[in-house]
Each structure stands twice: as C-alpha cells, then as structure tokens.
Design a protein around this motif. Structure first.
Motif, PDB file in Angstrom:
ATOM      1  N   PRO A 101      40.151  43.950  27.470  1.00 55.31           N
ATOM      2  CA  PRO A 101      40.216  45.362  27.085  1.00 55.31           C
ATOM      3  C   PRO A 101      40.508  46.231  28.309  1.00 55.31           C
ATOM      4  N   ALA A 102      41.113  47.369  28.087  1.00 52.72           N
ATOM      5  CA  ALA A 102      41.578  48.262  29.155  1.00 52.72           C
ATOM      6  C   ALA A 102      40.517  48.508  30.226  1.00 52.72           C
ATOM      7  N   GLY A 103      40.917  48.270  31.456  1.00 47.59           N
ATOM      8  CA  GLY A 103      40.080  48.585  32.601  1.00 47.59           C
ATOM      9  C   GLY A 103      39.138  47.489  33.044  1.00 47.59           C
ATOM     10  N   TYR A 104      38.843  46.524  32.190  1.00 49.14           N
ATOM     11  CA  TYR A 104      37.940  45.433  32.577  1.00 49.14           C
ATOM     12  C   TYR A 104      38.644  44.508  33.556  1.00 49.14           C
ATOM     13  N   GLU A 105      37.876  43.961  34.486  1.00 51.82           N
ATOM     14  CA  GLU A 105      38.440  43.114  35.532  1.00 51.82           C
ATOM     15  C   GLU A 105      37.798  41.731  35.515  1.00 51.82           C
ATOM     16  N   PHE A 106      38.637  40.709  35.496  1.00 49.00           N
ATOM     17  CA  PHE A 106      38.210  39.313  35.602  1.00 49.00           C
ATOM     18  C   PHE A 106      38.146  38.942  37.075  1.00 49.00           C
ATOM     19  N   PRO A 141      35.059  48.848  33.710  1.00 49.24           N
ATOM     20  CA  PRO A 141      35.842  49.900  34.357  1.00 49.24           C
ATOM     21  C   PRO A 141      34.899  50.930  34.978  1.00 49.24           C
ATOM     22  N   VAL A 142      35.339  51.582  35.986  1.00 53.34           N
ATOM     23  CA  VAL A 142      34.640  52.670  36.676  1.00 53.34           C
ATOM     24  C   VAL A 142      33.385  52.186  37.393  1.00 53.34           C
ATOM     25  N   SER A 143      32.363  51.717  36.681  1.00 56.47           N
ATOM     26  CA  SER A 143      31.086  51.341  37.313  1.00 56.47           C
ATOM     27  C   SER A 143      31.197  50.046  38.101  1.00 56.47           C
ATOM     28  N   GLY A 144      32.082  49.144  37.680  1.00 58.27           N
ATOM     29  CA  GLY A 144      32.189  47.845  38.328  1.00 58.27           C
ATOM     30  C   GLY A 144      31.039  46.912  37.991  1.00 58.27           C
ATOM     31  N   GLN A 145      30.156  47.326  37.089  1.00 61.78           N
ATOM     32  CA  GLN A 145      29.004  46.506  36.725  1.00 61.78           C
ATOM     33  C   GLN A 145      29.448  45.257  35.969  1.00 61.78           C
ATOM     34  N   GLN A 146      28.807  44.142  36.260  1.00 60.59           N
ATOM     35  CA  GLN A 146      29.138  42.902  35.584  1.00 60.59           C
ATOM     36  C   GLN A 146      28.728  42.982  34.120  1.00 60.59           C
ATOM     37  N   VAL A 147      29.654  42.575  33.227  1.00 64.45           N
ATOM     38  CA  VAL A 147      29.387  42.617  31.786  1.00 64.45           C
ATOM     39  C   VAL A 147      29.536  41.243  31.125  1.00 64.45           C
ATOM     40  N   ALA A 148      29.989  40.243  31.868  1.00 67.47           N
ATOM     41  CA  ALA A 148      30.111  38.897  31.315  1.00 67.47           C
ATOM     42  C   ALA A 148      30.022  37.881  32.448  1.00 67.47           C
ATOM     43  N   TYR A 149      29.587  36.686  32.090  1.00 67.94           N
ATOM     44  CA  TYR A 149      29.421  35.617  33.069  1.00 67.94           C
ATOM     45  C   TYR A 149      29.712  34.275  32.400  1.00 67.94           C
ATOM     46  N   ALA A 150      30.236  33.349  33.173  1.00 64.55           N
ATOM     47  CA  ALA A 150      30.363  31.954  32.766  1.00 64.55           C
ATOM     48  C   ALA A 150      30.484  31.120  34.031  1.00 64.55           C
ATOM     49  N   ARG A 151      30.181  29.839  33.878  1.00 63.06           N
ATOM     50  CA  ARG A 151      30.371  28.923  34.999  1.00 63.06           C
ATOM     51  C   ARG A 151      31.025  27.656  34.496  1.00 63.06           C
ATOM     52  N   VAL A 152      31.676  26.948  35.411  1.00 60.80           N
ATOM     53  CA  VAL A 152      32.357  25.698  35.092  1.00 60.80           C
ATOM     54  C   VAL A 152      31.903  24.641  36.088  1.00 60.80           C
ATOM     55  N   VAL A 153      31.505  23.505  35.551  1.00 61.76           N
ATOM     56  CA  VAL A 153      31.167  22.334  36.359  1.00 61.76           C
ATOM     57  C   VAL A 153      32.369  21.404  36.265  1.00 61.76           C
ATOM     58  N   THR A 154      32.901  20.981  37.408  1.00 65.48           N
ATOM     59  CA  THR A 154      34.124  20.176  37.377  1.00 65.48           C
ATOM     60  C   THR A 154      34.226  19.236  38.573  1.00 65.48           C
ATOM     61  N   ASP A 155      35.010  18.184  38.378  1.00 60.03           N
ATOM     62  CA  ASP A 155      35.354  17.290  39.490  1.00 60.03           C
ATOM     63  C   ASP A 155      36.662  17.731  40.147  1.00 60.03           C
ATOM     64  N   HIS A 156      37.269  18.813  39.656  1.00 63.49           N
ATOM     65  CA  HIS A 156      38.508  19.395  40.185  1.00 63.49           C
ATOM     66  C   HIS A 156      39.717  18.471  40.028  1.00 63.49           C
ATOM     67  N   ALA A 157      39.606  17.462  39.166  1.00 62.23           N
ATOM     68  CA  ALA A 157      40.716  16.541  38.992  1.00 62.23           C
ATOM     69  C   ALA A 157      40.950  16.161  37.530  1.00 62.23           C
ATOM     70  N   LEU A 158      39.885  15.816  36.814  1.00 66.46           N
ATOM     71  CA  LEU A 158      40.048  15.295  35.467  1.00 66.46           C
ATOM     72  C   LEU A 158      39.270  16.037  34.391  1.00 66.46           C
ATOM     73  N   PHE A 159      38.087  16.526  34.729  1.00 65.93           N
ATOM     74  CA  PHE A 159      37.175  17.007  33.702  1.00 65.93           C
ATOM     75  C   PHE A 159      36.461  18.281  34.153  1.00 65.93           C
ATOM     76  N   ALA A 160      36.194  19.141  33.183  1.00 68.51           N
ATOM     77  CA  ALA A 160      35.399  20.333  33.449  1.00 68.51           C
ATOM     78  C   ALA A 160      34.515  20.627  32.240  1.00 68.51           C
ATOM     79  N   TRP A 161      33.401  21.252  32.509  1.00 65.37           N
ATOM     80  CA  TRP A 161      32.430  21.631  31.484  1.00 65.37           C
ATOM     81  C   TRP A 161      32.206  23.132  31.599  1.00 65.37           C
ATOM     82  N   LEU A 162      32.511  23.856  30.539  1.00 66.06           N
ATOM     83  CA  LEU A 162      32.294  25.301  30.489  1.00 66.06           C
ATOM     84  C   LEU A 162      30.862  25.551  30.036  1.00 66.06           C
ATOM     85  N   ALA A 163      30.119  26.338  30.791  1.00 65.35           N
ATOM     86  CA  ALA A 163      28.701  26.535  30.507  1.00 65.35           C
ATOM     87  C   ALA A 163      28.285  27.982  30.724  1.00 65.35           C
ATOM     88  N   ASP A 164      27.169  28.331  30.123  1.00 64.19           N
ATOM     89  CA  ASP A 164      26.515  29.626  30.334  1.00 64.19           C
ATOM     90  C   ASP A 164      27.425  30.824  30.074  1.00 64.19           C
TER      91      ASP A 164
END
Length: 150
Positions: free
Chosen positions: A8-13, A59-82
């Motif tokens: 959505p407009a203004g949000y930053e990844f 937008p504007v405040s810069g406050q974090q509104v979403a989070y996720a993490r990925v566990v991976t071996d950086h070659a074959l597999f990754a797990w999307l979590a949280d």
C-alpha cells in the motif's frame, strides 16, 4: 515476480535486520500470535539472530507494522516463520504484499522450496503460489518437548 502485489502507498519493505524493532516484535509474537504466545524473550532473540529478518514500515512515522523471519541454508531450503501484521493495518493487502516481497528477495538464492505452517492464512499464501504439500506422508517432524511457544 510478476504476481507480487505492491505494498500500500507509502509503506516500505526492508530486509535490514538493524531496522527491526525487537521489543515491538517480541510484544506482538509473545502476546498475540497463537504459535508464539509465551515464547521466552531469550528464545525469541536467538531465533531472530539465526534468521533473515524482514519488516514493513509505516509511511511518515517509520514505525514497524509487520515482521517475518526466514530460516534457510541459503542454497536449497527456507522456512518462513513468525509472519505478523499489526492489527491496526490488517485488511489493506499488506500481508500478501509483504510475503510476496520476502519470496522475491529469496529468488537469487536458487532455493528449491520455501515452506511454512499456518493455521488460518492459507488464502493469503495461496495468492503467492504456496500450495499444500504434494506428499505430506513423506514429511516427518520430531518434537523435542519444548515449553509453550517454542
């Protein structure tokens, strides 16, 4: 990828772990995420330290509104979590766009698969190409008897 919706407009990844508001994320997960309620802070911090961390910022405040993490071996597999989106911004398409950005961020690694577990967000992930396991009978898990939320 072409099927990734715009934020959505203004949000930053961001994939910068230094931007993650650890206190805010811990508060969200340990009190409001069914899979992590009661997770000890030290466990949470170890998980973050061993993962790729992603956020979306307002937008504007810069406050974090979403989070996720990925566990991976950086070659074959990754797990999307949280994966978590603040309740105040849910329903704006932010979650789908966020997960799409994470998936796209991982493409250069050449992974074979990105897995996740969800109790209630199958529709969000299906929009981005996630599917139920073709052969769930081939997957196994060992549970170490951890405390709640781990």
């Amino acid at each position: 990828m072409s099927d990734t919706p715009d934020l959505p407009a203004g949000y930053e990844f961001s994939a910068d772990p230094a931007r993650v508001d650890v206190d805010r994320v811990y508060g969200w997960l340990s009190t409001d995420a069914y899979w992590a309620i009661g997770r000890p802070r030290e466990t949470h911090e170890r998980a973050m330290a061993s993962s790729l961390n992603f956020g979306v910022y307002a937008p504007v405040s810069g406050q974090q509104v979403a989070y996720a993490r990925v566990v991976t071996d950086h070659a074959l597999f990754a797990w999307l979590a949280d994966v978590y989106v603040d309740p105040s911004v849910r329903g704006e398409g932010l979650g789908t766009a966020f997960v799409g950005r994470i998936r796209d961020h991982l493409v250069p690694l050449g992974l074979r698969r990105l897995a996740l577990v969800t109790q209630d967000a199958h529709g969000v992930y299906a929009k981005l190409g996630f599917q139920p396991l073709d052969r769930p009978d081939q997957w196994m898990v060992h549970t170490f008897g951890q405390a709640a939320g781990e």
